[in-house]
Design a protein around this motif. Structure first.
Motif, mmCIF file in Angstrom:
data_model
loop_
_atom_site.group_PDB
_atom_site.id
_atom_site.type_symbol
_atom_site.label_atom_id
_atom_site.label_comp_id
_atom_site.label_asym_id
_atom_site.label_seq_id
_atom_site.Cartn_x
_atom_site.Cartn_y
_atom_site.Cartn_z
ATOM 1 N N ALA A 1 -32.754 18.517 38.327
ATOM 2 C CA ALA A 1 -33.342 19.196 39.481
ATOM 3 C C ALA A 1 -34.859 19.248 39.314
ATOM 4 O O ALA A 1 -35.376 19.363 38.209
ATOM 5 C CB ALA A 1 -32.779 20.602 39.595
ATOM 6 N N LYS A 2 -35.575 19.187 40.445
ATOM 7 C CA LYS A 2 -37.032 19.223 40.406
ATOM 8 C C LYS A 2 -37.578 20.626 40.575
ATOM 9 O O LYS A 2 -38.750 20.859 40.321
ATOM 10 C CB LYS A 2 -37.593 18.321 41.502
ATOM 11 C CG LYS A 2 -37.282 16.863 41.287
ATOM 12 C CD LYS A 2 -37.852 15.994 42.378
ATOM 13 C CE LYS A 2 -37.487 14.544 42.141
ATOM 14 N NZ LYS A 2 -37.980 13.684 43.217
ATOM 15 N N SER A 3 -36.741 21.574 41.038
ATOM 16 C CA SER A 3 -37.197 22.942 41.236
ATOM 17 C C SER A 3 -36.044 23.913 41.023
ATOM 18 O O SER A 3 -34.873 23.521 41.006
ATOM 19 C CB SER A 3 -37.759 23.122 42.647
ATOM 20 O OG SER A 3 -36.718 23.030 43.597
ATOM 21 N N GLN B 1 -33.707 23.938 44.082
ATOM 22 C CA GLN B 1 -32.782 22.813 44.125
ATOM 23 C C GLN B 1 -31.640 23.041 43.137
ATOM 24 O O GLN B 1 -30.481 22.762 43.445
ATOM 25 C CB GLN B 1 -33.520 21.518 43.795
ATOM 26 C CG GLN B 1 -32.673 20.279 43.966
ATOM 27 C CD GLN B 1 -33.407 19.011 43.596
ATOM 28 O OE1 GLN B 1 -34.166 19.000 42.631
ATOM 29 N NE2 GLN B 1 -33.194 17.952 44.349
ATOM 30 N N GLN B 2 -31.941 23.560 41.968
ATOM 31 C CA GLN B 2 -30.926 23.821 40.959
ATOM 32 C C GLN B 2 -29.939 24.875 41.444
ATOM 33 O O GLN B 2 -28.734 24.742 41.283
ATOM 34 C CB GLN B 2 -31.603 24.255 39.648
ATOM 35 C CG GLN B 2 -30.672 24.386 38.479
ATOM 36 C CD GLN B 2 -30.145 25.799 38.289
ATOM 37 O OE1 GLN B 2 -30.690 26.765 38.800
ATOM 38 N NE2 GLN B 2 -29.083 25.913 37.569
ATOM 39 N N ALA C 1 -29.287 25.718 44.621
ATOM 40 C CA ALA C 1 -28.528 25.174 45.748
ATOM 41 C C ALA C 1 -27.397 24.280 45.240
ATOM 42 O O ALA C 1 -26.278 24.320 45.762
ATOM 43 C CB ALA C 1 -29.445 24.398 46.684
ATOM 44 N N ALA C 2 -27.679 23.494 44.216
ATOM 45 C CA ALA C 2 -26.650 22.630 43.634
ATOM 46 C C ALA C 2 -25.542 23.468 43.005
ATOM 47 O O ALA C 2 -24.364 23.125 43.106
ATOM 48 C CB ALA C 2 -27.258 21.698 42.603
ATOM 49 N N ALA D 1 -29.810 23.566 52.187
ATOM 50 C CA ALA D 1 -29.604 22.385 51.348
ATOM 51 C C ALA D 1 -28.231 22.380 50.683
ATOM 52 O O ALA D 1 -27.620 21.324 50.536
ATOM 53 C CB ALA D 1 -30.692 22.303 50.282
ATOM 54 N N MET E 1 -25.560 19.367 50.561
ATOM 55 C CA MET E 1 -25.229 18.830 49.237
ATOM 56 C C MET E 1 -23.719 18.746 49.023
ATOM 57 O O MET E 1 -23.225 17.774 48.460
ATOM 58 C CB MET E 1 -25.817 19.705 48.127
ATOM 59 C CG MET E 1 -27.267 19.528 47.886
ATOM 60 S SD MET E 1 -27.766 20.665 46.565
ATOM 61 C CE MET E 1 -29.420 20.115 46.290
ATOM 62 N N LEU F 1 -27.195 18.308 38.580
ATOM 63 C CA LEU F 1 -28.305 19.075 39.156
ATOM 64 C C LEU F 1 -28.224 20.549 38.763
ATOM 65 O O LEU F 1 -29.224 21.165 38.414
ATOM 66 C CB LEU F 1 -28.297 18.967 40.680
ATOM 67 C CG LEU F 1 -28.968 17.775 41.301
ATOM 68 C CD1 LEU F 1 -28.793 17.802 42.808
ATOM 69 C CD2 LEU F 1 -30.436 17.727 40.973
ATOM 70 N N HIS G 1 -40.326 26.067 44.196
ATOM 71 C CA HIS G 1 -40.098 25.095 45.261
ATOM 72 C C HIS G 1 -41.031 23.906 45.063
ATOM 73 O O HIS G 1 -42.122 24.049 44.550
ATOM 74 C CB HIS G 1 -40.370 25.707 46.641
ATOM 75 C CG HIS G 1 -39.412 26.771 47.021
ATOM 76 N ND1 HIS G 1 -38.186 26.513 47.579
ATOM 77 C CD2 HIS G 1 -39.470 28.119 46.909
ATOM 78 C CE1 HIS G 1 -37.544 27.646 47.798
ATOM 79 N NE2 HIS G 1 -38.306 28.636 47.401
ATOM 80 N N GLU H 1 -42.547 18.169 49.697
ATOM 81 C CA GLU H 1 -42.725 16.727 49.786
ATOM 82 C C GLU H 1 -44.167 16.406 50.162
ATOM 83 O O GLU H 1 -44.744 17.099 50.997
ATOM 84 C CB GLU H 1 -41.785 16.154 50.851
ATOM 85 C CG GLU H 1 -40.316 16.225 50.469
ATOM 86 C CD GLU H 1 -39.964 15.280 49.336
ATOM 87 O OE1 GLU H 1 -40.495 14.147 49.321
ATOM 88 O OE2 GLU H 1 -39.173 15.671 48.477
#
Length: 64
Positions: free
Chosen positions: A3-5, A8-9, A11-12, A31, A35, A47, A58, A61
């Motif tokens: 995960a990049k944030s 994201q982690q 949410a996964a 998200a 997912m 993730l 966060h 992009e």
């Protein structure tokens, strides 16, 4: 794929719980909702198992 944030982690992790039946898919938002439909359990696990230490909350992009 790590995960990049932190967002994201997390949410996964929520999507993984729904995929395993520990959480209702109808409770998911944003998200995590996409997912659970687009990723398999192994991808979600990869993730979700990413350590949060040192990750930003966060990641935005870059504008094109």
């Amino acid at each position: 794929m790590p995960a990049k944030s932190k967002a994201q982690q997390m949410a996964a992790g929520a999507a993984l719980a729904a995929k395993r039946g520990k959480r209702k898919k109808s409770e998911l938002k944003g998200a995590a909702k996409s997912m659970v439909e687009s990723m398999d359990e192994k991808q979600l696990h990869d993730l979700a198992s990413t350590p949060q230490k040192g990750k930003p909350n966060h990641v935005t992009e870059p504008s094109r």
